[in-house]
Scaffold this active site. Structure first.
Site, mmCIF file in Angstrom:
data_model
loop_
_atom_site.group_PDB
_atom_site.id
_atom_site.type_symbol
_atom_site.label_atom_id
_atom_site.label_comp_id
_atom_site.label_asym_id
_atom_site.label_seq_id
_atom_site.Cartn_x
_atom_site.Cartn_y
_atom_site.Cartn_z
ATOM 1 N N TRP A 225 0.818 -1.205 0.000
ATOM 2 C CA TRP A 225 0.000 0.000 0.000
ATOM 3 C C TRP A 225 0.855 1.260 0.000
ATOM 4 O O TRP A 225 0.363 2.354 -0.250
ATOM 5 C CB TRP A 225 -0.958 0.008 1.194
ATOM 6 C CG TRP A 225 -0.323 0.229 2.540
ATOM 7 C CD1 TRP A 225 0.721 -0.442 3.083
ATOM 8 C CD2 TRP A 225 -0.730 1.195 3.525
ATOM 9 N NE1 TRP A 225 1.005 0.034 4.345
ATOM 10 C CE2 TRP A 225 0.125 1.030 4.643
ATOM 11 C CE3 TRP A 225 -1.728 2.164 3.580
ATOM 12 C CZ2 TRP A 225 0.015 1.809 5.800
ATOM 13 C CZ3 TRP A 225 -1.841 2.928 4.736
ATOM 14 C CH2 TRP A 225 -0.983 2.751 5.825
ATOM 15 N N ASP A 226 2.160 1.094 0.241
ATOM 16 C CA ASP A 226 3.084 2.221 0.221
ATOM 17 C C ASP A 226 2.925 3.044 -1.061
ATOM 18 O O ASP A 226 2.944 4.282 -1.031
ATOM 19 C CB ASP A 226 4.530 1.721 0.276
ATOM 20 C CG ASP A 226 4.827 0.819 1.464
ATOM 21 O OD1 ASP A 226 3.931 0.068 1.884
ATOM 22 O OD2 ASP A 226 5.969 0.839 1.942
ATOM 23 N N GLU B 193 0.546 -2.669 12.851
ATOM 24 C CA GLU B 193 0.622 -4.131 12.744
ATOM 25 C C GLU B 193 0.965 -4.828 14.056
ATOM 26 O O GLU B 193 1.015 -6.055 14.106
ATOM 27 C CB GLU B 193 1.651 -4.506 11.673
ATOM 28 C CG GLU B 193 1.232 -4.064 10.285
ATOM 29 C CD GLU B 193 2.326 -4.258 9.249
ATOM 30 O OE1 GLU B 193 1.990 -4.482 8.072
ATOM 31 O OE2 GLU B 193 3.518 -4.165 9.617
ATOM 32 N N LYS C 80 2.857 0.500 16.360
ATOM 33 C CA LYS C 80 4.005 0.469 15.461
ATOM 34 C C LYS C 80 4.149 1.768 14.680
ATOM 35 O O LYS C 80 5.246 2.312 14.550
ATOM 36 C CB LYS C 80 3.871 -0.702 14.488
ATOM 37 C CG LYS C 80 5.003 -0.804 13.476
ATOM 38 C CD LYS C 80 4.789 -1.976 12.530
ATOM 39 C CE LYS C 80 5.910 -2.063 11.498
ATOM 40 N NZ LYS C 80 5.719 -3.175 10.547
ATOM 41 N N GLN C 81 3.039 2.266 14.135
ATOM 42 C CA GLN C 81 3.109 3.405 13.219
ATOM 43 C C GLN C 81 1.779 4.145 13.200
ATOM 44 O O GLN C 81 0.801 3.696 13.806
ATOM 45 C CB GLN C 81 3.446 2.920 11.815
ATOM 46 C CG GLN C 81 2.379 2.039 11.193
ATOM 47 C CD GLN C 81 2.888 1.251 10.006
ATOM 48 O OE1 GLN C 81 3.652 0.312 10.155
ATOM 49 N NE2 GLN C 81 2.448 1.631 8.813
#
Length: 659
Positions: free
Chosen positions: A290-291, A432, A512-513
């Site tokens: 998806w980046d 994630e 995580k992000q």
């Protein structure tokens, strides 16, 4: 020109990993790691080929192909090194090294031709200091492969050119490397399917080597090919350079980010996308994540819409694989691959991490539960049309893609008895570290977007707020609220993976992000500036930033609520991700090193959408600047619906003019 050159002085053999990323050159079809010419497979040398995948014997997944290294060059019986410098001219994608030995001086430059994507070029200059020296250069067939050998059945041919050919292990795809040199060698050596020219050098010698990969050699000298190559780069920078005044370090860092994006853009293909690690090797199986849609599309949409269109066409052309994946799990429509390879096949496995303590594979849920991927693609398509006006793509597969993704979400959704709201259970959001959660806010919103675009009259459950904070998923606020430092202190191994149900972060609020914050950037109209600020202040201290995708989202939203000083270090973190090196290279025992295109794309987003405040309102580009004090001004070109425009932002004014 110094503002366009990246340099490292001193011989640093232990930094071959970071330097391989730092000095990468490429042209969209071929990526060459920035390792030194004398390095071999053990130093992660790679000439990486876009779009060709192979499954090594005994493996369950495919990886991209690394070709034999035709840039190999070495001073035989070299003496001690007196000085060494490695450089990358990012204006033209020109790599160079200068090494002064006790017995000779060696200078080499190389590039991947932007004018001829199958062509590589190298110029070697060697000057002995007294006694003759021996230079070896040629095609090294000892290849760095992460998971098994991918090339077999090697054949060699020596005429006026050197030629090494092989077949891929699984599909028997031919790979050929052909080289010609402007000077006749004293001898040619063949060693284990490698071919090397040997020159006994008594006085200064200049070699020009032209290399073709999977094509025939074309006429032209090194200088002629370099001239054609530079013209392409000049045109690319004319349409994309972001000029930052007042902060030279920031300016160079951003320019470097854009260099990487240009170097991996698939201009040579009708429909191809960019892997998560670009063309820096076989990491992440060379797959498309998806980046591309969320972090790379904005740059190409505004500077090279034809390239952005290729990304969409890639997804349209891999709809078959997405439909097969949805059917595999019992759903309708299109469930796109989390790690997309040729044909849209999902390269992601159910066991994507290895436990560092037991050395056993651990069940992860990236492949089957990260359902936001289909919505991400619809979102990218929608934004592409908004900026380019290219509605023709809808008639050429875009409409079908949107409907297929919406059909997947309709069949995947759950509805509580008595409720008219759709919910999405058992999912993994952008964060994630928390798997199999219910109603991840990002996932729900991106699914709602896809359903809306398809014209379906469905209602998806909205985010849940508590004291103005969006709950990332059902039950998130009930998890242990503990500091990032405390969770890090619980690690028992430096490569231990934080996620999965046994990971140190799983039962905590440490993420995580960017997840909720990513949601707030993508869907800005859903949230007020105050809500964004409150959520930023809550989630940022709880974010490990364990992904290069994270920092830019926090930077963008900090600009949104008028705090560019908070955004600036996150901008530099994104822009310098590969310049500074030292990022995560392991997830458990799985190597995840390589370049970070998403961070590079994120740096561009921060500069243009964050600092300059560029957005669309009522179908027109507008500016709402939020410049950090270190930056005096930002200027950049953009293409809006076929019109070439220019943005100029200072602390006193902001304007968009049409060229």
């Amino acid at each position: 020109m110094e503002k366009w050159i990246i340099t490292r002085e001193g011989y640093e053999p232990e930094e071959y990993t970071d330097n391989g990323n730092r000095f990468l050159i490429g042209n969209g079809l071929i990526g060459v790691r920035g390792t030194l010419e004398e390095y071999t497979a053990d130093k992660m040398v790679a000439i990486n080929l876009a779009g060709i995948y192979d499954k090594a014997p005994g493996q369950t997944w495919r990886e991209p192909i690394n070709a034999p290294n035709a840039f190999f060059a070495k001073l035989e019986n070299q003496s001690s090194i007196l000085s060494h410098k490695q450089s990358l001219n990012i204006a033209f994608g020109l790599h160079s090294r200068e090494t002064d030995y006790e017995n000779a001086t060696l200078r080499i430059e190389r590039f991947c031709s932007m004018a001829e994507p199958n062509i590589l070029c190298q110029k070697i200059s060697i000057t002995p200091k007294g006694k003759p020296v021996t230079l070896i250069c040629g095609i090294d067939s000892e290849i760095w492969d992460i998971n098994g050998t991918h090339l077999t059945d090697f054949k060699t041919s020596v005429t006026d050119t050197l030629r090494v050919s092989a077949l891929t292990s699984e599909q028997r795809i031919p790979i050929t490397v052909t080289e010609r040199c402007n000077r006749t060698a004293d001898e040619v050596r063949e060693i284990r399917s490698s071919l090397f020219r040997v020159f006994n050098v008594k006085e200064k010698l200049v070699l020009e080597r032209i290399i073709a990969i999977n094509s025939e050699l074309t006429p032209g000298s090194y200088d002629e090919k370099l001239s054609a190559h530079k013209k392409i780069w000049e045109r690319l920078w004319e349409n994309s350079e972001v000029k930052i005044k007042g902060d030279d370090k920031a300016a160079l860092s951003l320019r470097y980010s854009l260099y990487h994006l240009h170097s991996i853009a698939p201009r040579h293909a009708d429909s191809l996308s960019i892997p998560a690690r670009g063309l820096s090797g076989q990491t992440y199986k060379g797959a498309i994540f998806w980046d591309t849609e969320v972090f790379l599309m904005p740059f190409f949409t505004l500077t090279e819409p034809a390239v952005a269109r290729k990304f969409i066409k890639y997804r349209i052309n891999t709809l078959g694989g997405a439909r097969e994946k949805a059917a595999e799990y019992g759903f309708d429509g299109a469930f796109f691959a989390w790690e997309s390879q040729d044909g849209g096949v999902d390269g992601c496995t159910d066991f994507n991490v290895v436990d560092v303590f037991t050395n056993r594979p651990v069940r992860t849920y990236f492949r089957d539960k990260q359902i936001h991927i289909s919505g991400d693609i619809v979102y990218a398509l929608g934004k592409y049309i908004d900026w380019t006006g290219d509605k023709n793509i809808l008639e050429n597969g875009g409409d079908e893609l949107i409907r297929a993704c919406a059909d997947f979400y309709r069949s995947r959704a759950y509805s509580r008895p008595g409720s008219d709201k759709l919910e999405f259970t058992d999912v993994v959001g952008p964060d994630e570290y928390h798997e199999r959660v219910y109603n991840n806010a990002f996932t729900n919103r991106i699914a709602a977007y896809a359903l809306e675009k398809a014209g379906y009259d469905c209602k998806v459950r909205e985010p849940i707020f508590k004291d103005g904070i969006v709950e990332q998923f059902d039950g998130y606020f009930n998890l242990e609220d503990v500091s990032l430092a405390e969770v890090r202190s619980r690690l028992k191994h430096p490569r231990e993976y934080w996620g999965t149900q046994s990971g140190v972060a799983f039962s905590t609020q440490i993420i995580k992000q960017a997840d909720v914050i990513a949601l707030m950037h993508l869907f800005q109209d859903d949230f007020t500036d105050d809500i964004v600020k409150n959520n930023w202040e809550y989630y940022e201290p709880r974010t490990e930033h364990g992904s290069s995708l994270s920092a830019c989202m926090y930077a963008l939203t900090a600009c949104r609520f008028g705090k560019p000083d908070l955004a600036y270090p996150l901008f530099m973190k994104s822009a310098r991700s590969d310049l500074d090196g030292g990022g995560k290279s392991w997830a458990g025992n799985v190597y995840i090193g390589g370049t970070h295109p998403a961070a590079a794309g994120g740096a561009y987003m921060i500069a243009t959408q964050g600092f300059a405040g560029l957005s669309l309102q009522d179908g027109q580009p507008v500016l709402k600047p939020s410049l950090p004090e270190q930056i005096e001004s930002i200027k950049f070109p953009l293409i809006f619906r076929g019109k070439h425009m220019h943005v100029n932002v200072t602390h006193d004014k902001a304007e968009i003019t049409q060229n």
